[in-house]
Design a protein around this motif. Structure first.
Motif, PDB file in Angstrom:
ATOM      1  N   PRO A  31       0.843  -1.196   0.000  1.00  0.00           N
ATOM      2  CA  PRO A  31       0.000   0.000   0.000  1.00  0.00           C
ATOM      3  C   PRO A  31       0.874   1.240   0.000  1.00  0.00           C
ATOM      4  O   PRO A  31       1.980   1.229   0.537  1.00  0.00           O
ATOM      5  CB  PRO A  31      -0.803  -0.116   1.293  1.00  0.00           C
ATOM      6  N   PRO A  32       0.395   2.295  -0.565  1.00  0.00           N
ATOM      7  CA  PRO A  32       1.195   3.524  -0.590  1.00  0.00           C
ATOM      8  C   PRO A  32       1.335   4.078   0.834  1.00  0.00           C
ATOM      9  O   PRO A  32       0.407   4.009   1.627  1.00  0.00           O
ATOM     10  CB  PRO A  32       0.410   4.465  -1.486  1.00  0.00           C
ATOM     11  N   GLU A  33       2.512   4.596   1.152  1.00  0.00           N
ATOM     12  CA  GLU A  33       2.749   5.148   2.474  1.00  0.00           C
ATOM     13  C   GLU A  33       2.037   6.472   2.592  1.00  0.00           C
ATOM     14  O   GLU A  33       2.061   7.301   1.704  1.00  0.00           O
ATOM     15  CB  GLU A  33       4.254   5.346   2.688  1.00  0.00           C
ATOM     16  N   THR A  34       1.407   6.644   3.803  1.00  0.00           N
ATOM     17  CA  THR A  34       0.722   7.914   4.044  1.00  0.00           C
ATOM     18  C   THR A  34       1.581   8.709   5.017  1.00  0.00           C
ATOM     19  O   THR A  34       2.007   8.223   6.068  1.00  0.00           O
ATOM     20  CB  THR A  34      -0.673   7.683   4.652  1.00  0.00           C
ATOM     21  N   ALA A  35       1.832   9.947   4.723  1.00  0.00           N
ATOM     22  CA  ALA A  35       2.693  10.793   5.539  1.00  0.00           C
ATOM     23  C   ALA A  35       1.959  11.297   6.778  1.00  0.00           C
ATOM     24  O   ALA A  35       2.561  11.699   7.760  1.00  0.00           O
ATOM     25  CB  ALA A  35       3.194  11.981   4.722  1.00  0.00           C
ATOM     26  N   GLY A  36       0.655  11.263   6.836  1.00  0.00           N
ATOM     27  CA  GLY A  36      -0.122  11.810   7.950  1.00  0.00           C
ATOM     28  C   GLY A  36      -0.117  10.940   9.186  1.00  0.00           C
ATOM     29  O   GLY A  36      -0.440  11.390  10.272  1.00  0.00           O
ATOM     30  N   ASN A  37       0.181   9.683   9.130  1.00  0.00           N
ATOM     31  CA  ASN A  37       0.126   8.806  10.295  1.00  0.00           C
ATOM     32  C   ASN A  37       1.130   9.219  11.370  1.00  0.00           C
ATOM     33  O   ASN A  37       0.821   9.235  12.547  1.00  0.00           O
ATOM     34  CB  ASN A  37       0.360   7.362   9.892  1.00  0.00           C
ATOM     35  N   LEU A  43       0.980  14.237  17.309  1.00  0.00           N
ATOM     36  CA  LEU A  43       0.008  15.187  17.843  1.00  0.00           C
ATOM     37  C   LEU A  43      -0.749  14.580  19.020  1.00  0.00           C
ATOM     38  O   LEU A  43      -0.942  15.229  20.050  1.00  0.00           O
ATOM     39  CB  LEU A  43      -0.970  15.618  16.740  1.00  0.00           C
ATOM     40  N   CYS A  44      -1.141  13.326  18.911  1.00  0.00           N
ATOM     41  CA  CYS A  44      -1.855  12.654  20.016  1.00  0.00           C
ATOM     42  C   CYS A  44      -0.961  12.528  21.245  1.00  0.00           C
ATOM     43  O   CYS A  44      -1.402  12.787  22.365  1.00  0.00           O
ATOM     44  CB  CYS A  44      -2.325  11.275  19.575  1.00  0.00           C
ATOM     45  N   VAL A  45       0.290  12.131  21.055  1.00  0.00           N
ATOM     46  CA  VAL A  45       1.218  12.008  22.184  1.00  0.00           C
ATOM     47  C   VAL A  45       1.463  13.377  22.808  1.00  0.00           C
ATOM     48  O   VAL A  45       1.494  13.518  24.044  1.00  0.00           O
ATOM     49  CB  VAL A  45       2.541  11.346  21.727  1.00  0.00           C
ATOM     50  N   LEU A  46       1.615  14.401  21.988  1.00  0.00           N
ATOM     51  CA  LEU A  46       1.827  15.756  22.490  1.00  0.00           C
ATOM     52  C   LEU A  46       0.619  16.236  23.301  1.00  0.00           C
ATOM     53  O   LEU A  46       0.779  16.822  24.377  1.00  0.00           O
ATOM     54  CB  LEU A  46       2.119  16.705  21.322  1.00  0.00           C
ATOM     55  N   GLY A  51      -1.759  17.351  28.561  1.00  0.00           N
ATOM     56  CA  GLY A  51      -2.811  17.150  29.562  1.00  0.00           C
ATOM     57  C   GLY A  51      -2.238  16.723  30.898  1.00  0.00           C
ATOM     58  O   GLY A  51      -2.664  17.221  31.950  1.00  0.00           O
ATOM     59  N   PHE A  52      -1.267  15.806  30.883  1.00  0.00           N
ATOM     60  CA  PHE A  52      -0.636  15.371  32.131  1.00  0.00           C
ATOM     61  C   PHE A  52       0.087  16.526  32.821  1.00  0.00           C
ATOM     62  O   PHE A  52      -0.005  16.706  34.036  1.00  0.00           O
ATOM     63  CB  PHE A  52       0.343  14.222  31.880  1.00  0.00           C
ATOM     64  N   VAL A  53       0.812  17.317  32.054  1.00  0.00           N
ATOM     65  CA  VAL A  53       1.531  18.462  32.624  1.00  0.00           C
ATOM     66  C   VAL A  53       0.525  19.472  33.186  1.00  0.00           C
ATOM     67  O   VAL A  53       0.721  20.032  34.274  1.00  0.00           O
ATOM     68  CB  VAL A  53       2.470  19.109  31.576  1.00  0.00           C
ATOM     69  N   GLY A  54      -0.569  19.703  32.473  1.00  0.00           N
ATOM     70  CA  GLY A  54      -1.590  20.633  32.955  1.00  0.00           C
ATOM     71  C   GLY A  54      -2.221  20.165  34.260  1.00  0.00           C
ATOM     72  O   GLY A  54      -2.413  20.953  35.193  1.00  0.00           O
TER      73      GLY A  54
END
Length: 185
Positions: A31-37, A43-46, A51-54
């Motif tokens: 399958p073609p590689e998607t750059a958005g993953n 972004l989810c980890v950030l 949230g933890f820091v807050g």
């Protein structure tokens, strides 16, 4: 036609074309590689770490506020105790007994007649006469209320009486029988 009628196969028209080619080879297509993953995962980890820091900062601020509130409560309690002690001292000094004692110390005597000053127009009401020293005058600062009945009778020589919060001062009378005299009698 009815639906239950048998289906007849139609004769094929045209000749079949004969092919002598080999069967096709199947290939695995990646399958073609998607750059958005990778960006989405970062972004989810950030967001999760943010949230933890807050929550950590909020918890720290609440704990600091709790300590500050406790310290302020202790300070408020100390100030309330100081205020009560000062009021107690003022009550002890400004009662009728201490005031009468200080007045006698300054050479003042009770007036036999009174004159009043009306503040609205400055007029003097009544006629004041010069006061004379009266040695029998006394000020009662503490009344001796009848004691509650107890199983053991108390005598003044065997038990000590507890001190009241206001100092007892009588002038010219015995402590067991306080007397009051009014000016002019």
């Amino acid at each position: 036609m009815s639906q239950l009628a048998p289906v007849r196969s139609a004769p094929r028209q045209g000749a079949r074309r004969a092919t002598t080619t080999a069967p096709r080879q199947l290939k695995v297509v990646t399958p073609p590689e998607t750059a958005g993953n990778g960006v989405f995962l970062a972004l989810c980890v950030l967001l999760l770490l943010g949230g933890f820091v807050g929550v950590l900062l909020l918890n720290t601020a609440m704990a600091q506020g709790s300590y500050t509130m406790r310290d302020l409560q202790h300070r408020s309690d100390e100030l309330a105790d100081t205020q009560d002690a000062l009021r107690h001292q003022i009550d002890g000094v400004s009662g009728p007994g201490p005031l009468a004692q200080r007045a006698r110390g300054l050479g003042m005597v009770p007036a036999e007649t009174a004159a009043f000053l009306r503040l609205s127009d400055g007029k003097v009401l009544g006629v004041a006469k010069k006061a004379k020293a009266n040695e029998q005058f006394s000020v009662v600062t503490e009344s001796k209320a009848p004691a509650r009945s107890t199983a053991v009778p108390t005598t003044p020589s065997t038990t000590s009486t507890p001190q009241s919060s206001v100092p007892a001062t009588t002038t010219g009378a015995t402590p067991s029988t306080p007397t009051t005299t009014t000016p002019g009698h």
